[in-house]
Scaffold this motif. Structure first.
Motif, PDB file in Angstrom:
ATOM      1  N   ALA A  42     -14.222  -8.652  -2.766  1.00  0.00           N
ATOM      2  CA  ALA A  42     -13.510  -9.827  -2.315  1.00  0.00           C
ATOM      3  C   ALA A  42     -12.479 -10.287  -3.300  1.00  0.00           C
ATOM      4  CB  ALA A  42     -14.315 -10.915  -2.084  1.00  0.00           C
ATOM      5  N   VAL A  43     -12.845 -10.225  -4.768  1.00  0.00           N
ATOM      6  CA  VAL A  43     -11.907 -10.935  -5.796  1.00  0.00           C
ATOM      7  C   VAL A  43     -10.765  -9.637  -5.945  1.00  0.00           C
ATOM      8  CG1 VAL A  43     -11.595 -10.940  -8.168  1.00  0.00           C
ATOM      9  CG2 VAL A  43     -13.879 -11.827  -7.231  1.00  0.00           C
ATOM     10  N   GLY A  44     -11.183  -8.428  -5.683  1.00  0.00           N
ATOM     11  CA  GLY A  44     -10.013  -7.301  -5.717  1.00  0.00           C
ATOM     12  C   GLY A  44      -9.028  -7.458  -4.659  1.00  0.00           C
ATOM     13  N   LEU A  45      -9.429  -7.758  -3.604  1.00  0.00           N
ATOM     14  CA  LEU A  45      -8.504  -8.023  -2.503  1.00  0.00           C
ATOM     15  C   LEU A  45      -7.750  -9.356  -2.719  1.00  0.00           C
ATOM     16  CD1 LEU A  45      -7.361  -7.591   0.419  1.00  0.00           C
ATOM     17  CD2 LEU A  45      -9.356  -8.775   1.533  1.00  0.00           C
ATOM     18  N   THR A  46      -8.533 -10.268  -3.049  1.00  0.00           N
ATOM     19  CA  THR A  46      -7.741 -11.747  -3.376  1.00  0.00           C
ATOM     20  C   THR A  46      -6.582 -11.497  -4.369  1.00  0.00           C
ATOM     21  OG1 THR A  46      -9.756 -12.959  -2.863  1.00  0.00           O
ATOM     22  CG2 THR A  46      -7.887 -14.036  -4.140  1.00  0.00           C
ATOM     23  N   VAL A  47      -6.897 -10.588  -5.503  1.00  0.00           N
ATOM     24  CA  VAL A  47      -5.927 -10.557  -6.625  1.00  0.00           C
ATOM     25  C   VAL A  47      -4.849  -9.670  -6.209  1.00  0.00           C
ATOM     26  CG1 VAL A  47      -5.694  -9.453  -9.134  1.00  0.00           C
ATOM     27  CG2 VAL A  47      -7.665 -10.750  -8.319  1.00  0.00           C
ATOM     28  N   ALA A  48      -5.376  -8.766  -5.400  1.00  0.00           N
ATOM     29  CA  ALA A  48      -4.067  -7.853  -4.848  1.00  0.00           C
ATOM     30  C   ALA A  48      -3.046  -8.657  -4.084  1.00  0.00           C
ATOM     31  CB  ALA A  48      -4.532  -6.742  -3.995  1.00  0.00           C
ATOM     32  N   LEU A  49      -3.569  -9.460  -3.069  1.00  0.00           N
ATOM     33  CA  LEU A  49      -2.634 -10.117  -2.160  1.00  0.00           C
ATOM     34  C   LEU A  49      -1.924 -11.249  -3.059  1.00  0.00           C
ATOM     35  CD1 LEU A  49      -5.092 -11.011   0.771  1.00  0.00           C
ATOM     36  CD2 LEU A  49      -3.204  -9.645   0.631  1.00  0.00           C
ATOM     37  N   ILE A  50      -2.639 -11.903  -3.879  1.00  0.00           N
ATOM     38  CA  ILE A  50      -1.820 -13.064  -4.851  1.00  0.00           C
ATOM     39  C   ILE A  50      -0.648 -12.366  -5.348  1.00  0.00           C
ATOM     40  CG2 ILE A  50      -2.039 -14.358  -6.791  1.00  0.00           C
ATOM     41  CD1 ILE A  50      -4.631 -15.309  -5.652  1.00  0.00           C
ATOM     42  N   ILE A  51      -0.985 -11.060  -6.024  1.00  0.00           N
ATOM     43  CA  ILE A  51       0.152 -10.643  -6.984  1.00  0.00           C
ATOM     44  C   ILE A  51       0.987  -9.907  -5.795  1.00  0.00           C
ATOM     45  CG2 ILE A  51       0.561  -8.491  -8.356  1.00  0.00           C
ATOM     46  CD1 ILE A  51      -2.114  -9.008  -9.563  1.00  0.00           C
ATOM     47  N   THR A  52       0.798  -9.090  -4.902  1.00  0.00           N
ATOM     48  CA  THR A  52       1.629  -8.679  -3.832  1.00  0.00           C
ATOM     49  C   THR A  52       2.589  -9.897  -3.475  1.00  0.00           C
ATOM     50  OG1 THR A  52       0.242  -6.826  -3.304  1.00  0.00           O
ATOM     51  CG2 THR A  52       2.302  -7.105  -1.994  1.00  0.00           C
ATOM     52  N   ILE A  53       2.158 -10.769  -2.948  1.00  0.00           N
ATOM     53  CA  ILE A  53       2.929 -12.003  -2.290  1.00  0.00           C
ATOM     54  C   ILE A  53       3.702 -12.600  -3.478  1.00  0.00           C
ATOM     55  CG2 ILE A  53       2.665 -13.876  -0.938  1.00  0.00           C
ATOM     56  CD1 ILE A  53       0.002 -13.072   0.329  1.00  0.00           C
ATOM     57  N   GLY A  54       3.026 -13.084  -4.230  1.00  0.00           N
ATOM     58  CA  GLY A  54       3.596 -13.954  -5.500  1.00  0.00           C
ATOM     59  C   GLY A  54       4.939 -13.068  -5.883  1.00  0.00           C
ATOM     60  N   PHE A  55       4.927 -11.539  -6.258  1.00  0.00           N
ATOM     61  CA  PHE A  55       6.041 -11.021  -6.734  1.00  0.00           C
ATOM     62  C   PHE A  55       6.996 -10.693  -5.503  1.00  0.00           C
ATOM     63  CE2 PHE A  55       3.570  -9.377 -10.214  1.00  0.00           C
ATOM     64  CZ  PHE A  55       4.402  -9.588 -11.426  1.00  0.00           C
ATOM     65  N   SER A  56       6.601 -10.780  -4.415  1.00  0.00           N
ATOM     66  CA  SER A  56       7.553 -10.651  -3.142  1.00  0.00           C
ATOM     67  C   SER A  56       8.356 -11.805  -2.853  1.00  0.00           C
ATOM     68  CB  SER A  56       6.723 -10.266  -2.072  1.00  0.00           C
ATOM     69  OG  SER A  56       6.310  -9.042  -2.136  1.00  0.00           O
ATOM     70  N   LEU A  57       7.833 -13.011  -3.227  1.00  0.00           N
ATOM     71  CA  LEU A  57       8.469 -14.352  -2.776  1.00  0.00           C
ATOM     72  C   LEU A  57       9.961 -14.350  -3.325  1.00  0.00           C
ATOM     73  CD1 LEU A  57       5.638 -16.863  -3.165  1.00  0.00           C
ATOM     74  CD2 LEU A  57       6.597 -16.114  -1.072  1.00  0.00           C
ATOM     75  N   VAL A  58      10.075 -14.110  -4.721  1.00  0.00           N
ATOM     76  CA  VAL A  58      11.335 -14.324  -5.104  1.00  0.00           C
ATOM     77  C   VAL A  58      12.453 -13.381  -4.644  1.00  0.00           C
ATOM     78  CG1 VAL A  58      12.821 -14.051  -7.536  1.00  0.00           C
ATOM     79  CG2 VAL A  58      10.684 -15.302  -7.598  1.00  0.00           C
ATOM     80  N   PRO A  59      12.354 -11.993  -4.607  1.00  0.00           N
ATOM     81  CA  PRO A  59      13.237 -11.227  -3.927  1.00  0.00           C
ATOM     82  C   PRO A  59      13.582 -11.649  -2.387  1.00  0.00           C
ATOM     83  CG  PRO A  59      11.369  -9.937  -4.285  1.00  0.00           C
ATOM     84  CD  PRO A  59      11.032 -11.281  -4.901  1.00  0.00           C
ATOM     85  N   LEU A  60      12.575 -11.987  -1.820  1.00  0.00           N
ATOM     86  CA  LEU A  60      12.870 -12.696  -0.406  1.00  0.00           C
ATOM     87  C   LEU A  60      13.633 -13.849  -0.462  1.00  0.00           C
ATOM     88  CD1 LEU A  60       9.301 -11.732   1.281  1.00  0.00           C
ATOM     89  CD2 LEU A  60      11.525 -10.536   1.733  1.00  0.00           C
ATOM     90  N   ALA A  61      13.373 -14.667  -1.400  1.00  0.00           N
ATOM     91  CA  ALA A  61      13.980 -15.734  -1.178  1.00  0.00           C
ATOM     92  C   ALA A  61      15.383 -15.612  -1.477  1.00  0.00           C
ATOM     93  CB  ALA A  61      13.471 -16.918  -2.266  1.00  0.00           C
ATOM     94  N   VAL A  62      15.737 -14.771  -2.610  1.00  0.00           N
ATOM     95  CA  VAL A  62      17.344 -14.370  -2.908  1.00  0.00           C
ATOM     96  C   VAL A  62      17.888 -13.857  -1.557  1.00  0.00           C
ATOM     97  CG1 VAL A  62      18.631 -12.893  -4.456  1.00  0.00           C
ATOM     98  CG2 VAL A  62      16.674 -14.247  -5.249  1.00  0.00           C
ATOM     99  N   MET A  63      17.224 -12.929  -1.097  1.00  0.00           N
ATOM    100  CA  MET A  63      17.600 -12.146   0.419  1.00  0.00           C
ATOM    101  C   MET A  63      18.274 -13.029   1.080  1.00  0.00           C
ATOM    102  SD  MET A  63      15.844  -9.144   2.592  1.00  0.00           S
ATOM    103  CE  MET A  63      16.178  -8.081   1.268  1.00  0.00           C
ATOM    104  N   PHE A  64      17.285 -14.215   1.520  1.00  0.00           N
ATOM    105  CA  PHE A  64      17.582 -15.079   2.592  1.00  0.00           C
ATOM    106  C   PHE A  64      18.253 -16.257   2.005  1.00  0.00           C
ATOM    107  CE2 PHE A  64      14.043 -12.446   4.321  1.00  0.00           C
ATOM    108  CZ  PHE A  64      14.733 -12.106   5.511  1.00  0.00           C
ATOM    109  N   GLY A  65      18.732 -16.581   0.739  1.00  0.00           N
ATOM    110  CA  GLY A  65      19.429 -17.552   0.358  1.00  0.00           C
ATOM    111  C   GLY A  65      18.809 -18.885  -0.287  1.00  0.00           C
ATOM    112  N   ALA A  66      17.324 -18.679  -0.227  1.00  0.00           N
ATOM    113  CA  ALA A  66      16.744 -19.787  -0.707  1.00  0.00           C
ATOM    114  C   ALA A  66      16.887 -19.863  -2.175  1.00  0.00           C
ATOM    115  CB  ALA A  66      15.245 -19.575  -0.265  1.00  0.00           C
ATOM    116  N   ILE A  67      17.117 -18.885  -2.844  1.00  0.00           N
ATOM    117  CA  ILE A  67      17.403 -18.841  -4.418  1.00  0.00           C
ATOM    118  C   ILE A  67      18.887 -18.261  -4.404  1.00  0.00           C
ATOM    119  CG2 ILE A  67      16.998 -17.953  -6.563  1.00  0.00           C
ATOM    120  CD1 ILE A  67      14.082 -17.827  -5.851  1.00  0.00           C
ATOM    121  N   SER A  68      19.770 -19.030  -5.133  1.00  0.00           N
ATOM    122  CA  SER A  68      20.938 -18.575  -5.303  1.00  0.00           C
ATOM    123  C   SER A  68      21.614 -18.973  -6.635  1.00  0.00           C
ATOM    124  CB  SER A  68      22.185 -18.881  -4.107  1.00  0.00           C
ATOM    125  OG  SER A  68      22.127 -20.126  -4.094  1.00  0.00           O
ATOM    126  N   LYS A  69      22.782 -18.609  -6.997  1.00  0.00           N
ATOM    127  CA  LYS A  69      23.565 -19.120  -8.396  1.00  0.00           C
ATOM    128  C   LYS A  69      24.070 -20.427  -8.102  1.00  0.00           C
ATOM    129  CE  LYS A  69      24.960 -14.685 -10.105  1.00  0.00           C
ATOM    130  NZ  LYS A  69      26.118 -13.780 -10.390  1.00  0.00           N
TER     131      LYS A  69
END
Length: 242
Positions: free
Chosen positions: A215-242
């Motif tokens: 359970a901990v392994g799955l939770t950690v894996a999901l947190i890290i995968t989703i957490g690292f994916s948020l910024v590039p996705l936000a830049v791609m869709f314009g939520a983060i910009s200069k």
């Protein structure tokens, strides 16, 4: 009256060699598990730092500068950062070397080729860990060249502005896809790797402990995968910009 059969002297060197090999294998597994846990701790902290991008340009760059001044005046400028880098390089060397040696030993142990092979979940997981690890190693090299060593993006050229480097890099769709694919691979690697580490360190001796480790392994894996994916996705869709 029968007497105990003595071990033939010619067999003793083989027994000693086998015992040493077993101890070395256990040591390699422990080294691999321990270095893997160091990386899990690092990527969690790295993910936390990346999420500062949602707070804007100044907040992200202030966090990046804080890493350079961490430990001053007891440590020189970027001293703590270099300590972290050295620990990570050493952990990476231990992890990769241990993985290669274990893979090499496993290959030597399989001297008999079977006509029929049973494909189990463990087999697929092992293949995923092996080739996933190679993929992640290549990604780490590219990631360092892009964000740490070279600080170069394909659209803006060299820059010393961490926030702009992140935005410019993830504004390029194919770089974002590579990054997201690597994060998915990282999540899969961590999911199985965390369980393997807990098993190697003897922390899965009961059914409850095994379920908790999974359970901990799955939770950690999901947190890290989703957490690292948020910024590039936000830049791609314009939520983060200069």
């Amino acid at each position: 009256m029968s007497t105990p059969t003595a071990t033939h002297p010619s067999n003793q060197p083989a027994l000693v060699t086998g015992a040493r090999a077993a101890r070395t294998t256990i040591f390699l597994k422990i080294a691999m598990a321990s270095s893997g846990l160091v990386f899990i701790a690092f990527v969690l902290l790295h993910m936390y730092g990346n999420l500062h991008a949602f707070a804007g340009h100044d907040a992200f760059n202030e966090y990046a500068e804080h890493l350079r001044t961490l430990g001053e005046p007891m440590l020189p400028h970027t001293g703590a950062l270099w300590i972290i880098r050295i620990v990570l390089i050493a952990s990476l060397a231990v992890h990769v070397t241990s993985a290669f040696m274990l893979w090499h030993r496993a290959g030597k142990a399989r001297r008999t080729k079977y006509v029929m092979k049973k494909r189990t979940g463990a087999t697929y997981a092992s293949l995923l860990m092996r080739w996933g690890g190679v993929t992640l190693l290549l990604f780490i090299v590219w990631h360092l060249l892009n964000f740490t060593i070279g600080k170069v993006n394909v659209t803006g050229g060299p820059t010393n502005d961490p926030y702009n480097l992140v935005v410019d890099s993830f504004s390029t769709w194919w770089l974002t896809l590579i990054y997201l694919a690597a994060m998915a691979m990282l999540g899969a690697h961590l999911h199985h790797g965390f369980w393997s580490a807990m098993q190697t360190l003897g922390w899965t001796s009961t059914a409850r402990a095994r379920n908790l480790a999974k359970a901990v392994g799955l939770t950690v894996a999901l947190i890290i995968t989703i957490g690292f994916s948020l910024v590039p996705l936000a830049v791609m869709f314009g939520a983060i910009s200069k």
